[in-house]
Motif scaffolding. Structure first.
Motif, short mmCIF file in Angstrom:
data_model
loop_
_atom_site.label_atom_id
_atom_site.label_comp_id
_atom_site.label_asym_id
_atom_site.label_seq_id
_atom_site.Cartn_x
_atom_site.Cartn_y
_atom_site.Cartn_z
N LEU A 162 0.81 -1.22 0.00
CA LEU A 162 0.00 0.00 0.00
C LEU A 162 0.85 1.28 0.00
N PRO A 163 1.79 1.45 0.93
CA PRO A 163 2.60 2.68 0.87
C PRO A 163 3.46 2.75 -0.38
N ALA A 164 3.99 1.58 -0.84
CA ALA A 164 4.79 1.59 -2.07
C ALA A 164 3.93 1.99 -3.26
N PHE A 165 2.68 1.54 -3.27
CA PHE A 165 1.78 1.89 -4.36
C PHE A 165 1.53 3.40 -4.41
N VAL A 166 1.30 4.01 -3.24
CA VAL A 166 1.05 5.45 -3.19
C VAL A 166 2.27 6.23 -3.69
N ALA A 167 3.46 5.86 -3.21
CA ALA A 167 4.67 6.58 -3.61
C ALA A 167 4.97 6.38 -5.09
N ILE A 168 4.85 5.13 -5.58
CA ILE A 168 5.16 4.86 -6.99
C ILE A 168 4.15 5.54 -7.90
N TRP A 169 2.87 5.47 -7.52
CA TRP A 169 1.84 6.10 -8.35
C TRP A 169 2.08 7.61 -8.48
N SER A 170 2.30 8.28 -7.33
CA SER A 170 2.51 9.73 -7.38
C SER A 170 3.78 10.08 -8.13
N GLY A 171 4.83 9.28 -7.98
CA GLY A 171 6.08 9.57 -8.68
C GLY A 171 5.95 9.45 -10.18
N TRP A 172 5.29 8.36 -10.65
CA TRP A 172 5.14 8.19 -12.09
C TRP A 172 4.19 9.23 -12.69
N VAL A 173 3.11 9.54 -11.98
CA VAL A 173 2.20 10.56 -12.50
C VAL A 173 2.87 11.92 -12.55
N GLY A 174 3.66 12.24 -11.51
CA GLY A 174 4.39 13.50 -11.53
C GLY A 174 5.42 13.56 -12.64
N LEU A 175 6.16 12.45 -12.86
CA LEU A 175 7.15 12.43 -13.94
C LEU A 175 6.46 12.51 -15.29
N GLY A 176 5.28 11.89 -15.41
CA GLY A 176 4.53 11.99 -16.66
C GLY A 176 4.12 13.42 -16.96
N GLY A 177 3.74 14.15 -15.91
CA GLY A 177 3.40 15.55 -16.12
C GLY A 177 4.59 16.37 -16.58
N PHE A 200 -15.62 13.04 -21.62
CA PHE A 200 -14.79 12.00 -20.98
C PHE A 200 -13.32 12.35 -21.15
N ALA A 201 -12.61 12.52 -20.06
CA ALA A 201 -11.18 12.86 -20.08
C ALA A 201 -10.43 11.93 -19.14
N ILE A 202 -9.15 11.71 -19.44
CA ILE A 202 -8.29 10.84 -18.64
C ILE A 202 -6.89 11.40 -18.65
N ASN A 203 -6.20 11.24 -17.53
CA ASN A 203 -4.81 11.67 -17.44
C ASN A 203 -3.92 10.54 -17.95
N SER A 204 -3.27 10.78 -19.06
CA SER A 204 -2.45 9.72 -19.67
C SER A 204 -1.24 9.35 -18.83
N ALA A 205 -0.93 10.12 -17.80
CA ALA A 205 0.23 9.79 -16.96
C ALA A 205 0.02 8.51 -16.16
N ILE A 206 -1.26 8.11 -15.97
CA ILE A 206 -1.49 6.89 -15.18
C ILE A 206 -1.07 5.64 -15.94
#
Length: 283
Positions: free
Chosen positions: A156-171, A188-194
């Motif tokens: 769970l904590p690894a998922f939160v950190a990895i998700w935020s890191g990849w989404v931030g790097l994608g931005g 309908f819109a989606i953030n492609s960083a996910i």
């Protein structure tokens, strides 16, 4: 024109009629049974009937060997076998032209019957007579498998950190809000960083499972091993790159980081398709 069979007819012969003729075949020295090809050639029969005939010959030979072993076993135990009347050539009416005086002889001692101990009883007697003989260890109780629920707490904590890191790097590399259904669902819109955390980290976890399961073909496990290690390494480098850029206050990543991040979805698609193919290939 079909050649006649053993009794002069051209019709197929049953195995019972061919068996005596097969026993009477002349065989080379050292050969116990005729070959299947010779049976097919001698009696003009097909391969299935030749196989059946050869199996009958081998079964008869095995029965003869078993009978000889049984007779030897009875002789060893001192059993008296009845005389075969067909092989007794003694004429009871014939008299000896020159009889010799009977000489009294002492009767030989009767042979003691040899008792053959079955292998199971022999092992028990050996174990009882020699107390130093090691006994086989008792089967151990099946061990309980380790629980897997702590992995959820770790993930769970690894998922939160990895998700935020990849989404931030994608931005920072040009990923952002897109409308995947223009003209159909404009709202309908989606953030492609996910796509980055879902693709890279999910593939890494799946490839790690394929590698460590040990239940799949060797090529699949080798490919999963190296691709899993590569995926985890790329994931770690992505997290490092995002935090360094964020700490330096960079609003747009350099071109070489943008190029590498943009290629990740395509690379994950190719590795996932290759691993799925190898997993389904059992040769």
């Amino acid at each position: 024109m079909t050649a006649p069979t053993i009794n002069g007819t051209r019709y197929p012969q049953p195995i019972e009629d061919l068996l005596p003729a097969a026993r009477a075949l002349d065989l080379p020295d050292g050969q116990t049974f005729p070959s299947r090809n010779r049976l097919m050639r001698e009696f003009r029969i097909g391969a299935p009937k030749a196989d059946d005939l050869l199996a009958r010959l081998k079964a008869d030979h095995a029965k003869q060997i078993e009978a000889e072993q049984l007779r030897t076993h009875r002789l060893a135990r001192g059993a008296i076998l009845p005389a075969d009347p067909d092989t007794d050539t003694t004429d009871p009416d014939a008299t000896d032209p020159d009889p010799l005086p009977a000489v009294p002889e002492s009767a030989p001692p009767a042979a003691e019957p040899v008792e053959i101990t079955p292998p199971e009883q022999a092992e028990q007697v050996t174990a009882a007579g020699h107390p130093d003989t090691p006994t086989p260890p008792a089967p151990s109780k099946p061990s309980r498998s380790a629980v897997a629920w702590p992995v959820v707490l770790l993930a769970l904590p690894a998922f939160v950190a990895i998700w935020s890191g990849w989404v931030g790097l994608g931005g920072l590399t040009g990923f952002g809000i897109v409308h995947p259904l223009p003209g159909i669902a404009d709202g309908f819109a989606i953030n492609s960083a996910i796509t980055l955390p879902i693709g890279v980290e999910t593939y890494g976890a799946y490839a790690l499972y394929v590698w460590l399961s040990g239940r799949l073909p060797g090529p699949a496990r080798r490919f999963a091993k190296w691709s899993a290690l590569g995926s985890l390494a790329v994931g770690a480098l992505g997290q490092v790159a995002y935090h360094l850029l964020e700490a330096a206050g960079v609003t747009a990543a350099p071109w070489w980081i943008t190029t590498a991040v943009a290629c990740l979805p395509v690379a994950v698609l190719g590795m996932g398709a290759a691993l799925a193919h190898l997993v389904r290939t059992h040769d």
